[in-house]
Motif scaffolding. Structure first.
Motif, short mmCIF file in Angstrom:
data_model
loop_
_atom_site.label_atom_id
_atom_site.label_comp_id
_atom_site.label_asym_id
_atom_site.label_seq_id
_atom_site.Cartn_x
_atom_site.Cartn_y
_atom_site.Cartn_z
N GLU A 31 12.00 0.15 6.42
CA GLU A 31 10.58 -0.20 6.28
C GLU A 31 9.77 1.02 5.88
O GLU A 31 9.97 2.11 6.40
N VAL A 32 8.84 0.79 4.93
CA VAL A 32 7.90 1.83 4.49
C VAL A 32 6.50 1.28 4.69
O VAL A 32 6.12 0.27 4.07
N GLU A 33 5.71 1.95 5.53
CA GLU A 33 4.39 1.44 5.90
C GLU A 33 3.33 1.78 4.84
O GLU A 33 3.56 2.61 3.96
N PRO A 34 2.15 1.15 4.96
CA PRO A 34 1.06 1.42 4.01
C PRO A 34 0.68 2.90 4.01
O PRO A 34 0.69 3.56 5.06
N GLY A 35 0.35 3.42 2.83
CA GLY A 35 -0.08 4.81 2.73
C GLY A 35 1.04 5.82 2.70
O GLY A 35 0.79 7.02 2.51
N GLY A 82 0.79 -1.22 0.00
CA GLY A 82 0.00 0.00 0.00
C GLY A 82 0.83 1.27 0.00
O GLY A 82 0.27 2.37 0.12
N ALA A 83 2.14 1.15 -0.13
CA ALA A 83 3.01 2.33 -0.16
C ALA A 83 3.38 2.65 -1.60
O ALA A 83 3.40 1.78 -2.47
N VAL A 84 3.71 3.92 -1.85
CA VAL A 84 4.21 4.36 -3.15
C VAL A 84 5.69 4.68 -2.99
O VAL A 84 6.06 5.61 -2.26
N VAL A 85 6.54 3.91 -3.63
CA VAL A 85 7.99 4.10 -3.55
C VAL A 85 8.53 4.06 -4.97
O VAL A 85 8.54 3.01 -5.61
N VAL A 111 9.65 4.71 7.67
CA VAL A 111 8.71 5.74 7.22
C VAL A 111 7.31 5.24 7.52
O VAL A 111 6.85 4.22 6.97
N ALA A 112 6.61 5.98 8.38
CA ALA A 112 5.31 5.53 8.89
C ALA A 112 4.18 5.82 7.92
O ALA A 112 4.33 6.55 6.94
N GLU A 113 3.03 5.26 8.20
CA GLU A 113 1.85 5.40 7.35
C GLU A 113 1.50 6.88 7.14
O GLU A 113 1.59 7.70 8.06
N GLY A 114 1.14 7.20 5.92
CA GLY A 114 0.70 8.56 5.60
C GLY A 114 1.81 9.57 5.48
O GLY A 114 1.55 10.73 5.13
N ALA A 115 3.05 9.20 5.74
CA ALA A 115 4.17 10.15 5.62
C ALA A 115 4.56 10.32 4.16
O ALA A 115 4.33 9.43 3.32
N THR A 116 5.17 11.47 3.86
CA THR A 116 5.67 11.74 2.50
C THR A 116 7.14 12.14 2.59
O THR A 116 7.50 13.04 3.35
#
Length: 355
Positions: free
Chosen positions: A274-278, A260-263, A292-297
């Motif tokens: 680790e890159v979380e969902p969102g 669910g992450a965009v990388v 990088v936690a959820e919803g972060a950019t």
């Protein structure tokens, strides 16, 4: 062929990343920056390199040992900084070649795709004392300006002049005849740009310019460092040292990227990072153990080893030092640098009016 690799600088423009790691050893597209240079040097016919070290000198041999990427390595350190010319002369005591042999000189902060073998070939055909790689830039006033005659011979070396007479600049890769290196004073602070090259030209020695406008980047600033890593991952410049195929992202062993992450955009995700969902990570470098936690950019930024970006936080053109932590809701932009271990509480820094 032998080479000298200049890696003695402190990398102050890249702090806090270089507080604990010399600039040439910073992870770039999955490996130490120097790995890309070693691989390119080997492809150009170099079989032995002398590292000219100073700042945190012991870390280079610990990283590469006595051989890497098919090149034999040895190390010479300066007790005090000697400038570019002094560093070359100091390292030359470890060379084994004869006085007429070519010696390639590489700078530890230049990422270049130019044809090194062609530069060496021009040097030997011209019987030159030195042959410089020259590239063309839009604003040559920020660099060493190097005009050449119709035959390619360098006519002057104008270090960072405000009124450049050509768009050709010193690109930081040289081929010296060994005897030209031996003419540099021993144990003295010498600049090749301000002293050695102008002196050779005025004496009538043959100094050639090899002009090629292939990919070239000085990675000495945070913005350029991120760009260099991104361009390697995207395949804009090729490197056999990269541990993976070119693409939108490079994920190292143990990296976790949620479906669910965009990388994308040439991002490197380090070992155990680790890159979380969102979350969205674009064109950035996540070093080993970063989170990088959820919803972060995270965009065009470096997240240091073990550093953490909280939920909903925004990083745009930012450097996070090792172990730093950015709490939820923070908005960091425009070249901000967070030193190692610093912890920002939630919504402590904002550029926008909304909370």
């Amino acid at each position: 062929m032998e080479a000298i690799l200049l890696v003695g600088g402190q990398g102050t423009r890249l702090r806090p990343l270089t507080i604990s790691t010399p600039k040439p050893l910073l992870p770039t597209a999955g490996v130490a920056f120097l790995a890309h240079q070693l691989a390119r040097a080997r492809a150009a016919g170099v079989d032995r390199i002398v590292f000219a070290t100073s700042y945190r000198a012991e870390m280079f041999e610990a990283a590469f040992g006595t051989s890497a990427h098919g090149v034999d390595l040895t190390y010479v350190s300066e007790d005090q900084p000697l400038g570019t010319g002094g560093a070359i002369r100091n390292a030359a005591r470890a060379l084994t070649c004869d006085s007429d042999e070519p010696v390639l000189i590489l700078n530890g902060d230049i990422l270049s795709g130019h044809d090194v073998a062609a530069q060496v070939n021009l040097h030997e055909k011209s019987s030159a004392a030195v042959t410089l790689h020259l590239t063309r830039v839009d604003d040559p006033s920020r660099f060493g300006c190097v005009p050449t005659g119709p035959d390619g011979r360098v006519t002057a070396f104008l270090e960072k002049t405000p009124h450049p007479v050509t768009d050709q600049i010193n690109a930081g890769c040289y081929v010296f005849r060994r005897s030209a290196i031996d003419s540099i004073p021993v144990d003295e602070v010498v600049s090749v740009e301000r002293e050695t090259f102008p002196s050779l030209i005025s004496s009538g020695a043959i100094v050639m310019g090899y002009v090629e406008t292939a990919y070239w980047l000085d990675v000495g600033t945070p913005q350029a460092f991120v760009q260099g890593s991104r361009d390697l991952v995207l395949g804009k410049i090729a490197s056999s040292a990269m541990p993976g195929d070119p693409g939108e992202r490079l994920c190292l062993d143990g990296a976790i990227v949620s479906p669910g992450a965009v990388v994308r955009g040439g991002t490197t995700v380090g070992r155990g990072a680790e890159v979380e969902p969102g979350a969205t990570v674009i064109g950035s470098v996540l070093q080993d153990g970063a989170f990088v936690a959820e919803g972060a950019t995270v965009r065009d930024s470096v997240v240091g080893r073990g550093a953490r970006v909280g939920p909903g936080a925004v990083l745009d053109g930012v450097i996070l030092g090792d172990g730093a932590s950015v709490g939820p809701g923070n908005e960091l932009r425009d070249g901000l640098r967070l030193w190692p271990g610093i912890i920002l509480p939630p919504t402590a820094v904002r550029f926008s009016a909304d909370a």
